[in-house]
Motif scaffolding. Structure first.
Motif, PDB file in Angstrom:
ATOM      1  N   VAL C  78     -99.858 -88.700  59.615  1.00 17.12           N
ATOM      2  CA  VAL C  78     -99.684 -89.918  58.798  1.00 17.12           C
ATOM      3  C   VAL C  78    -100.735 -89.932  57.695  1.00 17.12           C
ATOM      4  N   ALA C  79    -101.987 -89.600  58.074  1.00 16.39           N
ATOM      5  CA  ALA C  79    -103.063 -89.646  57.071  1.00 16.39           C
ATOM      6  C   ALA C  79    -102.781 -88.633  55.961  1.00 16.39           C
ATOM      7  N   TYR C  80    -102.350 -87.416  56.348  1.00 19.62           N
ATOM      8  CA  TYR C  80    -102.169 -86.385  55.308  1.00 19.62           C
ATOM      9  C   TYR C  80    -101.043 -86.769  54.357  1.00 19.62           C
ATOM     10  N   ILE C  81     -99.936 -87.277  54.895  1.00 21.58           N
ATOM     11  CA  ILE C  81     -98.805 -87.583  53.986  1.00 21.58           C
ATOM     12  C   ILE C  81     -99.209 -88.723  53.060  1.00 21.58           C
ATOM     13  N   LEU C  82    -100.035 -89.661  53.563  1.00 21.34           N
ATOM     14  CA  LEU C  82    -100.493 -90.740  52.676  1.00 21.34           C
ATOM     15  C   LEU C  82    -101.397 -90.169  51.591  1.00 21.34           C
ATOM     16  N   VAL C  83    -102.314 -89.256  51.990  1.00 22.69           N
ATOM     17  CA  VAL C  83    -103.237 -88.682  50.993  1.00 22.69           C
ATOM     18  C   VAL C  83    -102.432 -87.934  49.937  1.00 22.69           C
ATOM     19  N   ILE C  84    -101.491 -87.096  50.379  1.00 25.57           N
ATOM     20  CA  ILE C  84    -100.757 -86.257  49.414  1.00 25.57           C
ATOM     21  C   ILE C  84     -99.912 -87.132  48.505  1.00 25.57           C
ATOM     22  N   ALA C  85     -99.211 -88.109  49.070  1.00 31.40           N
ATOM     23  CA  ALA C  85     -98.335 -88.943  48.237  1.00 31.40           C
ATOM     24  C   ALA C  85     -99.176 -89.736  47.232  1.00 31.40           C
ATOM     25  N   SER C  86    -100.313 -90.295  47.691  1.00 36.36           N
ATOM     26  CA  SER C  86    -101.090 -91.084  46.712  1.00 36.36           C
ATOM     27  C   SER C  86    -101.732 -90.160  45.684  1.00 36.36           C
ATOM     28  N   LEU C  87    -102.091 -88.919  46.117  1.00 35.46           N
ATOM     29  CA  LEU C  87    -102.640 -87.962  45.138  1.00 35.46           C
ATOM     30  C   LEU C  87    -101.614 -87.720  44.038  1.00 35.46           C
ATOM     31  N   VAL C  88    -100.368 -87.480  44.443  1.00 36.40           N
ATOM     32  CA  VAL C  88     -99.338 -87.181  43.444  1.00 36.40           C
ATOM     33  C   VAL C  88     -99.201 -88.360  42.488  1.00 36.40           C
ATOM     34  N   GLN C  89     -99.198 -89.571  43.044  1.00 36.97           N
ATOM     35  CA  GLN C  89     -99.021 -90.739  42.156  1.00 36.97           C
ATOM     36  C   GLN C  89    -100.228 -90.892  41.235  1.00 36.97           C
ATOM     37  N   LEU C  90    -101.456 -90.693  41.795  1.00 37.73           N
ATOM     38  CA  LEU C  90    -102.652 -90.883  40.952  1.00 37.73           C
ATOM     39  C   LEU C  90    -102.682 -89.823  39.856  1.00 37.73           C
ATOM     40  N   VAL C  91    -102.369 -88.558  40.225  1.00 34.08           N
ATOM     41  CA  VAL C  91    -102.382 -87.500  39.197  1.00 34.08           C
ATOM     42  C   VAL C  91    -101.351 -87.840  38.136  1.00 34.08           C
ATOM     43  N   GLY C  92    -100.182 -88.301  38.573  1.00 35.88           N
ATOM     44  CA  GLY C  92     -99.148 -88.659  37.597  1.00 35.88           C
ATOM     45  C   GLY C  92     -99.620 -89.785  36.689  1.00 35.88           C
ATOM     46  N   LEU C  93    -100.257 -90.778  37.311  1.00 38.06           N
ATOM     47  CA  LEU C  93    -100.778 -91.909  36.524  1.00 38.06           C
ATOM     48  C   LEU C  93    -101.769 -91.402  35.486  1.00 38.06           C
ATOM     49  N   PHE C  94    -102.682 -90.530  35.970  1.00 40.89           N
ATOM     50  CA  PHE C  94    -103.740 -90.013  35.095  1.00 40.89           C
ATOM     51  C   PHE C  94    -103.121 -89.245  33.932  1.00 40.89           C
TER      52      PHE C  94
ATOM     53  N   TYR D  76     -90.434 -96.207  53.312  1.00 35.51           N
ATOM     54  CA  TYR D  76     -89.673 -95.204  54.077  1.00 35.51           C
ATOM     55  C   TYR D  76     -90.592 -94.094  54.557  1.00 35.51           C
ATOM     56  N   ILE D  77     -91.530 -93.660  53.674  1.00 34.03           N
ATOM     57  CA  ILE D  77     -92.427 -92.573  54.083  1.00 34.03           C
ATOM     58  C   ILE D  77     -93.245 -93.007  55.294  1.00 34.03           C
ATOM     59  N   VAL D  78     -93.709 -94.266  55.302  1.00 34.36           N
ATOM     60  CA  VAL D  78     -94.522 -94.731  56.439  1.00 34.36           C
ATOM     61  C   VAL D  78     -93.670 -94.739  57.711  1.00 34.36           C
ATOM     62  N   ILE D  79     -92.419 -95.237  57.587  1.00 38.40           N
ATOM     63  CA  ILE D  79     -91.565 -95.313  58.784  1.00 38.40           C
ATOM     64  C   ILE D  79     -91.317 -93.912  59.339  1.00 38.40           C
ATOM     65  N   ILE D  80     -90.972 -92.970  58.441  1.00 41.47           N
ATOM     66  CA  ILE D  80     -90.658 -91.608  58.925  1.00 41.47           C
ATOM     67  C   ILE D  80     -91.910 -90.975  59.526  1.00 41.47           C
ATOM     68  N   ALA D  81     -93.084 -91.201  58.902  1.00 38.82           N
ATOM     69  CA  ALA D  81     -94.313 -90.604  59.431  1.00 38.82           C
ATOM     70  C   ALA D  81     -94.609 -91.142  60.823  1.00 38.82           C
ATOM     71  N   THR D  82     -94.332 -92.448  61.048  1.00 43.43           N
ATOM     72  CA  THR D  82     -94.594 -92.986  62.397  1.00 43.43           C
ATOM     73  C   THR D  82     -93.724 -92.285  63.411  1.00 43.43           C
ATOM     74  N   PHE D  83     -92.427 -92.157  63.112  1.00 44.36           N
ATOM     75  CA  PHE D  83     -91.547 -91.555  64.121  1.00 44.36           C
ATOM     76  C   PHE D  83     -91.893 -90.089  64.350  1.00 44.36           C
ATOM     77  N   VAL D  84     -92.345 -89.398  63.284  1.00 44.36           N
ATOM     78  CA  VAL D  84     -92.709 -87.988  63.491  1.00 44.36           C
ATOM     79  C   VAL D  84     -93.933 -87.903  64.402  1.00 44.36           C
ATOM     80  N   THR D  85     -94.912 -88.812  64.208  1.00 42.79           N
ATOM     81  CA  THR D  85     -96.097 -88.787  65.088  1.00 42.79           C
ATOM     82  C   THR D  85     -95.681 -89.057  66.527  1.00 42.79           C
ATOM     83  N   ILE D  86     -94.765 -90.017  66.708  1.00 44.34           N
ATOM     84  CA  ILE D  86     -94.324 -90.328  68.083  1.00 44.34           C
ATOM     85  C   ILE D  86     -93.663 -89.096  68.688  1.00 44.34           C
ATOM     86  N   VAL D  87     -92.798 -88.436  67.898  1.00 46.06           N
ATOM     87  CA  VAL D  87     -92.097 -87.265  68.440  1.00 46.06           C
ATOM     88  C   VAL D  87     -93.113 -86.173  68.765  1.00 46.06           C
ATOM     89  N   LYS D  88     -94.137 -86.042  67.895  1.00 49.37           N
ATOM     90  CA  LYS D  88     -95.128 -84.970  68.133  1.00 49.37           C
ATOM     91  C   LYS D  88     -95.847 -85.228  69.448  1.00 49.37           C
TER      92      LYS D  88
END
Lengths: 65, 175, 198, 237
Positions: C78-94, D76-88
């Motif tokens: 969860v942490a990594y996907i949040l970091v990567i997604a916000s990185l992409v948005q911030l880089v795009g913003l920049f 949507y990304i948050v919802i999918i990430a939660t379910f993937v963590t649960i599955v993991k």
């Protein structure tokens, strides 16, 4: 720092990450396109195959139809 | 963006985030002890692979509280192994180390008469794990003179790391 | 001196031998959809390289100094996907705000990077393999250079594929996949080259 | 598709045949090439993927009226990430062998193009029941596609099929079809995955071309016959 202190710190960092992501997502959508790039076109077949419907170029597709 | 709309969005997102955190927390409570139980089983099956099926763990302790206490880079746990009639047959050292291709955790088995018995790989997340497994690890399991098995085997860094761990265990046993 | 050699070897090995696209299979989606023009695929490669290295710089300390002491490692994805997604948005913003020319060449690819398997794949496998910080940087640099190399080489080949008279059923993606297989076999040969070192 | 009686059946079959996520719309290729070394890994990956897809589709279609328009994708990304963590976590606890075989690819379901695609394209516009059926269809279609890939790769690569290595509750059984020394090791390597995927896509394209050519042939016949009749009618008058 006790174990629970670390947990609270970690969760607050994750929530902070989530807020940064949402704010930057909304801001990215809001900022207007730079001057010279309004008519940027993605190659046709690539745009249809990619499912990322929220991407800017999909909006153009939908408006056209 | 008017105020009311902003509040609604943040509340819904807050609810989604909170419910997902709750879901993850609940699954964690269910799976936490099962995962540690799996790890325990893996170690027990490793010891059985090294010392034969009727061996079992007599007692286990972190390295620094056991009789082999000392300054070690890789070893972190030691298990004293005995057979069904509680006769001491050997020691199993749990070692873990990493190099620039990944981490290796393994068990090194030594008999009570200080002779190298065998090696069991608990988790090998190296990039070239399969070559390391076929070319080196299979050659040194149940092979007393592991010294002269060549380290240049397509996974040289991994093999040298495994050898360093065994040598450190050898040093600990002969102390 | 030994550290420096092993650093270079780590970059070389994750760039050529254990290539991210052809042997670990992260990032096939952009690899198959790569466009024919070389400079556009080069632009995408650069954007992905930038995001991968930035993501590793943030994800590794996040895992080892925040999640590990707190004992909640299972939240790493969860942490990594949040970091990567916000990185992409911030880089795009920049880029959108400060350099329209850069946006003209790279801007198209930014939304694609979030669904790119290579970025999350590298960040996740770095911490799953338990690499140290220096090694995960080397791995990230090697992987992104490997991705860039393969994408550019493949887009040049794809231009030639258009003019080749492939059978009707193989036109388009199937013939591209067969050429990718031949490229993978070529890279498999490289593993023998570093037999003694790696 | 308007809500006629066969809508749910068509909606379900769409995922498997007409719009198979892997072979027709070429999505989710990263795990498909990597986890199809053996049939069990492919089925395991298909099951995990379908579980995540169903849960995320249900939750997305439940919340579709609540989530405002501009923050759709992050939610949507948050919802999918939660379910993937649960599955993991669930696989790490109950199927440790599958967890170590799939490794990173369980967490890669988060960036899988299909899950986010279905959530945005379908689940955010239809009610819960339709999204559930759509997710089931897509997930089953993906699993069938993974199974076919793994079938060829394992048969040619190791000469047979081994069961019980990943799903340890099945008794281990090794079915050897091609004699031991004659299997082609290449298909277990990454290059083989590309070849099998390319050949399957080529056969599908060939079948489609064949069908179109046949239909075109039929239309031509039809036109010739009509022209014939028009000439006869003209003649008798």
């Amino acid at each position: 720092m006790t174990q629970t202190g670390y947990i609270i710190l970690a969760i607050s960092i994750l929530v902070g990450l989530l807020i940064i992501f949402i704010v930057s997502f909304v801001l990215y959508r809001k900022t207007p396109l730079p001057k010279g790039c309004e008519d940027m076109k993605m190659s046709e077949e690539k745009c249809t195959s990619c499912p990322n419907n929220s991407c800017a170029f999909h909006k153009k597709e939908e408006d056209k139809e | 963006m008017d105020k009311k709309h902003l509040i609604i969005t943040s509340i819904t997102l807050g609810v989604i985030a909170a419910s997902s955190a709750l879901l993850i927390g609940v699954t964690n409570l269910i799976t936490k002890d099962k995962i540690s139980q799996n790890e325990k089983e893996k170690i027990v099956s490793g010891i059985k692979a090294i010392f034969g099926n009727e061996s079992k763990i007599k007692e286990e302790s972190p390295i620094n509280e056991s009789i082999f206490a000392g300054e070690y880079k890789y070893i972190n746990y030691v298990y004293t192994i005995s057979d069904n009639s509680d006769v001491l047959i050997g020691y199993a050292f749990k070692t873990s180390g990493s190099n620039n291709f990944g981490k290796i955790t393994m068990l090194v088995g030594y008999t009570s008469t200080k002779i190298y018995k065998s090696v069991y790989m608990i988790s090998d997340e190296q990039t070239f794990a399969s070559t390391l497994e076929d070319e080196y690890v299979t050659k040194i399991t149940d092979n007393p003179d592991y010294q002269d098995v060549d380290v240049h085997c397509g996974a040289t860094y991994g093999a040298t790391l495994v050898k360093e761990m065994i040598d450190e265990v050898k040093g600990a046993v002969n102390k | 001196m030994n550290i420096f050699i092993s650093f270079i070897l780590a970059i070389l090995s994750s760039m050529l031998i254990d290539n991210v696209v052809l042997s670990r299979f992260y990032g096939i989606c952009p690899f198959l959809g790569v466009s024919k023009k070389v400079n556009s695929s080069f632009g995408m490669g650069l954007a992905v390289t930038f995001v991968i290295i930035l993501a590793t710089l943030i994800c590794w300390p996040l895992y080892n100094y925040v999640l590990l002491p707190a004992g909640i490692q299972y939240l790493d994805t969860v942490a990594y996907i949040l970091v990567i997604a916000s990185l992409v948005q911030l880089v795009g913003l920049f880029i959108k705000k400060f350099s329209p020319s850069l946006y003209k060449s790279l801007g198209i690819y930014l939304p694609l990077i979030t669904t790119n398997c290579a970025v999350l794949g590298v960040a996740q496998s770095n911490t799953d393999q338990g690499l140290t910080f220096l090694n995960s940087i080397a791995n990230a640099v090697g992987t992104s250079l490997g991705f860039l190399l393969i994408i550019v080489v493949f887009s040049t080949i794809r231009v030639r594929l258009e003019s080749a008279n492939t059978p009707k059923a193989f036109k388009g993606l199937p013939i591209a996949l067969i050429t990718a297989a031949i490229m993978a076999i070529a890279l498999m040969g490289l593993q023998g080259l570093f037999q003694g070192l790696i | 598709m308007k809500r006629n009686k066969g809508y749910t059946k068509a909606n379900f079959l769409k995922g498997i045949l007409i719009e198979n996520p892997l072979f027709v719309s070429i999505l989710g290729t990263c795990p498909a090439l990597a986890t199809t070394k053996s049939i069990e890994a492919a089925i395991g990956m298909g099951l995990l993927f379908t579980f995540v897809l169903i849960c995320s589709n249900i939750l997305v279609s439940l919340l579709r009226k609540l989530i405002p328009e501009e923050v759709r994708t992050p939610a949507y990304i948050v919802i999918i990430a939660t379910f993937v963590t649960i599955v993991k976590m669930l696989t790490q606890a109950f199927l440790p062998e599958l967890y170590s075989t799939l490794g990173v690819f369980i967490s890669l379901i988060v960036v899988n193009c299909i899950v986010l695609g279905r959530a945005e394209a379908y689940a955010s516009k239809n009610n819960v029941f339709d999204s559930l059926i759509d997710a089931l269809g897509m997930g089953l279609g993906y699993m069938v596609a993974l199974f076919t890939m793994a079938f060829f790769r394992e048969l040619l690569g190791t000469g047979g099929f081994t069961f019980g290595k990943i799903f340890t509750f099945i008794p281990t059984y090794k079915l050897q079809i091609i004699p031991k020394g004659y299997e082609i090791k290449l298909f277990q390597n990454p290059a083989g995955a590309f070849i099998v995927f390319g050949l399957i896509l080529a056969t599908i394209a060939c079948i489609k071309n064949r069908k179109e050519a046949y239909k075109a042939y039929l239309d031509k016949q039809e036109k010739i016959r009509k022209a014939q009749e028009a000439k006869n009618v003209g003649g008798n008058k």
